[in-house]
Design a protein around this motif. Sequence first.
Motif, PDB file in Angstrom:
ATOM      1  N   ALA A 322       0.832  -1.206   0.000  1.00 31.97           N
ATOM      2  CA  ALA A 322       0.000   0.000   0.000  1.00 31.97           C
ATOM      3  C   ALA A 322       0.865   1.253   0.000  1.00 31.97           C
ATOM      4  O   ALA A 322       0.538   2.255  -0.652  1.00 31.97           O
ATOM      5  N   GLY A 323       1.991   1.214   0.732  1.00 33.56           N
ATOM      6  CA  GLY A 323       2.910   2.350   0.728  1.00 33.56           C
ATOM      7  C   GLY A 323       3.493   2.596  -0.650  1.00 33.56           C
ATOM      8  O   GLY A 323       3.611   3.748  -1.102  1.00 33.56           O
ATOM      9  N   ALA A 324       3.850   1.519  -1.357  1.00 37.41           N
ATOM     10  CA  ALA A 324       4.388   1.652  -2.714  1.00 37.41           C
ATOM     11  C   ALA A 324       3.326   2.189  -3.672  1.00 37.41           C
ATOM     12  O   ALA A 324       3.607   3.032  -4.537  1.00 37.41           O
ATOM     13  N   LEU A 325       2.076   1.720  -3.539  1.00 41.86           N
ATOM     14  CA  LEU A 325       0.984   2.246  -4.362  1.00 41.86           C
ATOM     15  C   LEU A 325       0.762   3.728  -4.098  1.00 41.86           C
ATOM     16  O   LEU A 325       0.510   4.510  -5.034  1.00 41.86           O
ATOM     17  N   SER A 326       0.875   4.107  -2.838  1.00 39.59           N
ATOM     18  CA  SER A 326       0.717   5.520  -2.484  1.00 39.59           C
ATOM     19  C   SER A 326       1.804   6.365  -3.131  1.00 39.59           C
ATOM     20  O   SER A 326       1.544   7.469  -3.614  1.00 39.59           O
ATOM     21  N   ASP A 327       3.039   5.856  -3.139  1.00 38.20           N
ATOM     22  CA  ASP A 327       4.130   6.575  -3.786  1.00 38.20           C
ATOM     23  C   ASP A 327       3.872   6.748  -5.283  1.00 38.20           C
ATOM     24  O   ASP A 327       4.148   7.802  -5.862  1.00 38.20           O
ATOM     25  N   LYS A 328       3.338   5.716  -5.902  1.00 36.49           N
ATOM     26  CA  LYS A 328       3.191   5.721  -7.361  1.00 36.49           C
ATOM     27  C   LYS A 328       1.957   6.492  -7.828  1.00 36.49           C
ATOM     28  O   LYS A 328       2.016   7.272  -8.792  1.00 36.49           O
ATOM     29  N   TYR A 329       0.832   6.303  -7.144  1.00 40.33           N
ATOM     30  CA  TYR A 329      -0.432   6.865  -7.614  1.00 40.33           C
ATOM     31  C   TYR A 329      -1.000   7.960  -6.709  1.00 40.33           C
ATOM     32  O   TYR A 329      -1.996   8.594  -7.057  1.00 40.33           O
ATOM     33  N   GLY A 330      -0.375   8.164  -5.551  1.00 40.69           N
ATOM     34  CA  GLY A 330      -0.895   9.124  -4.592  1.00 40.69           C
ATOM     35  C   GLY A 330      -1.819   8.440  -3.591  1.00 40.69           C
ATOM     36  O   GLY A 330      -2.402   7.384  -3.873  1.00 40.69           O
ATOM     37  N   PRO A 331      -1.987   9.040  -2.409  1.00 41.40           N
ATOM     38  CA  PRO A 331      -2.725   8.363  -1.325  1.00 41.40           C
ATOM     39  C   PRO A 331      -4.240   8.536  -1.346  1.00 41.40           C
ATOM     40  O   PRO A 331      -4.940   7.847  -0.618  1.00 41.40           O
ATOM     41  N   ARG A 332      -4.764   9.440  -2.177  1.00 37.61           N
ATOM     42  CA  ARG A 332      -6.172   9.846  -2.022  1.00 37.61           C
ATOM     43  C   ARG A 332      -7.153   8.677  -2.107  1.00 37.61           C
ATOM     44  O   ARG A 332      -7.983   8.480  -1.205  1.00 37.61           O
ATOM     45  N   ALA A 381      -0.271   3.064   5.891  1.00 31.61           N
ATOM     46  CA  ALA A 381       0.913   3.632   5.231  1.00 31.61           C
ATOM     47  C   ALA A 381       0.578   4.857   4.377  1.00 31.61           C
ATOM     48  O   ALA A 381       1.263   5.883   4.461  1.00 31.61           O
ATOM     49  N   PRO A 382      -0.486   4.813   3.536  1.00 32.75           N
ATOM     50  CA  PRO A 382      -0.839   6.021   2.767  1.00 32.75           C
ATOM     51  C   PRO A 382      -1.195   7.214   3.653  1.00 32.75           C
ATOM     52  O   PRO A 382      -0.904   8.357   3.298  1.00 32.75           O
ATOM     53  N   SER A 508      -2.118  16.138  -5.377  1.00 35.57           N
ATOM     54  CA  SER A 508      -1.232  17.224  -5.783  1.00 35.57           C
ATOM     55  C   SER A 508      -0.601  17.942  -4.595  1.00 35.57           C
ATOM     56  O   SER A 508       0.415  18.627  -4.751  1.00 35.57           O
ATOM     57  N   ALA A 509      -1.179  17.788  -3.408  1.00 37.53           N
ATOM     58  CA  ALA A 509      -0.654  18.468  -2.216  1.00 37.53           C
ATOM     59  C   ALA A 509       0.383  17.626  -1.486  1.00 37.53           C
ATOM     60  O   ALA A 509       0.957  18.084  -0.506  1.00 37.53           O
ATOM     61  N   VAL A 510       0.612  16.400  -1.960  1.00 35.50           N
ATOM     62  CA  VAL A 510       1.561  15.494  -1.304  1.00 35.50           C
ATOM     63  C   VAL A 510       2.821  15.406  -2.155  1.00 35.50           C
ATOM     64  O   VAL A 510       2.751  15.151  -3.363  1.00 35.50           O
ATOM     65  N   LYS A 511       3.962  15.615  -1.507  1.00 39.23           N
ATOM     66  CA  LYS A 511       5.236  15.563  -2.232  1.00 39.23           C
ATOM     67  C   LYS A 511       5.428  14.194  -2.861  1.00 39.23           C
ATOM     68  O   LYS A 511       5.232  13.157  -2.240  1.00 39.23           O
ATOM     69  N   LYS A 512       5.814  14.206  -4.111  1.00 45.83           N
ATOM     70  CA  LYS A 512       6.018  12.960  -4.859  1.00 45.83           C
ATOM     71  C   LYS A 512       7.287  12.279  -4.396  1.00 45.83           C
ATOM     72  O   LYS A 512       8.323  12.910  -4.247  1.00 45.83           O
ATOM     73  N   ALA A 513       7.212  10.966  -4.163  1.00 45.69           N
ATOM     74  CA  ALA A 513       8.372  10.219  -3.684  1.00 45.69           C
ATOM     75  C   ALA A 513       9.067   9.501  -4.827  1.00 45.69           C
ATOM     76  O   ALA A 513       9.457   8.367  -4.756  1.00 45.69           O
ATOM     77  N   GLY A 514       9.267  10.120  -5.888  1.00 46.01           N
ATOM     78  CA  GLY A 514       9.991   9.459  -6.975  1.00 46.01           C
ATOM     79  C   GLY A 514       9.514   9.916  -8.327  1.00 46.01           C
ATOM     80  O   GLY A 514       8.571  10.615  -8.476  1.00 46.01           O
TER      81      GLY A 514
END
Length: 514
Positions: A322-332, A381-382, A508-514
């Motif tokens: 879930a953390g990796a998905l959040s990094d890739k697609y955002g947590p919303r 995690a998200p 868009s308000a969350v810093k992108k991790a990659g």
Amino acid sequence: MATVALRSSEGKWIMGSAILASAMAFIDGTALNVILPSLQQSLNASGADLFWILNAYLLMLAALILIGGSLGDQLGRKKVFMIGIFIFIAGSCACGIAGSVTLLILFRIIQGVGGALMIPGSLSLISASIDVKERGKAIGTWSAITTMVTIGGPILGGALGDAGLWRYIFFINIPIGLIALLILGFKVKESRDEDKNRSIDYGGVVTIALGLAMLTFGFLRVPAMGWANWQVYMTITLGVLFLATFIMIEAKSKHPMMPLQLFSNLTFSGANLLTLFLYAGLGAGMLFLSLNLVQVQGYDQLQSGLTFLPFTILMVSVSRFAGALSDKYGPRFLLIGGPATAGLGFLLLSLVKQTNGPHEYWTTFFPCVVVLAIGMSFTVAPLTTAVMGSVSDHFSGTASGVNNAISRIANVFANAIFGALAVLLFSGALQKELKQMPLKEKDKQAVMASAVNLGNAKVPKGIDDSHKSMVIKAYHESFISTYAMILRIAACLGFLAALMAFVFIRNSAVKKAG
């Protein structure tokens, strides 16, 4: 400061120390739920005493965790983290030897002080030290393992409680804490925000602590005194006033422990509202599910703890993903779907009535626990990523502290408000049951007097043997009715948390991790 790769030697030491120390604090937040019957018998504790034993720890976490995060930013994250671990170990040792309810409550307060320095320190150390491209995975790993031990706490507590060794729940923290201190002392570098002013927000600390304490005391007095009693309305009113004063102090302070400007970011505000509602529901749901299993459904304490094993397995399996998905697609979207699914799990749990014991677990509680676990697994995690990613890096410790404070405040209010509500609901349901029973009026009054102990209520002496089974059944039916209502409220809180994500959180308000 320079960051390191997650899989590097230094990265692994950072993760190891953060996870070990956090695990202690999270275990002690949940392990006592399952062994409350053993503790109650050992220390002759009343129902109100039990809620205070739980809340003494959570109160200090909620009140001081904010300043714990900012102290780490100012004085050094590693230093404050290590001080917190030391205090927590000392408090745990004292809890283990406490000989009375009063002493245990006092020593739980000391534990809470240590936890308030540890929990935000662990996340801010990770956020400041691990490469941004891997930060989501690091947070996901931290979330998975710490949540695993949080849910694993009842399993450990149940095993120790059944063996008559509930005190070892506290003693087990000592070796874990010492290992974490050794790793931090020899393998982890210091990290701090050099630009942070070192003034401490004493006014904020005092007012939030007094506000939470007054509100908790007031709500816990409701079942015994009623809403009209001066102790209740005065303490609740004072609690509200102290919290309002806290907000005013934070708005005017040059160096607040909770910078209100952080909440100008709607994603940060939404994530914290989500946290408040979801963790209030989770705290109430886990507590009353544990009490239901042991006191009504016939599970022993270990069996009750083991019912959460599917939760633990799913958290470990899914949270990092879930953390990796959040990094890739955002947590919303994860933060919409996760809490909604958790809410569905609570709703399904509320539908389970009286069962024939543990052998029916797989067809009664198990499917509901799985749904709840899936929801939480895709949320934890998200949610952490959204909180940490919605603020600038130099506010990382403070943001972590705010979010963790919100989750502890949610648990405090869950224990206080739901504890009071449960006694009122239980008493009301029991009165209806007693109307159908052929008991003398004095016997009915004696039965009602035990309502403050909820599912642990005992048949009063003097009740005729032919009526004892009827009284026990009335206690059980009344508790199940109360449990169902509490779990339905928890479900509504889960759905409300999902709504907060839908309305406020933006990728868009969350810093992108990659």
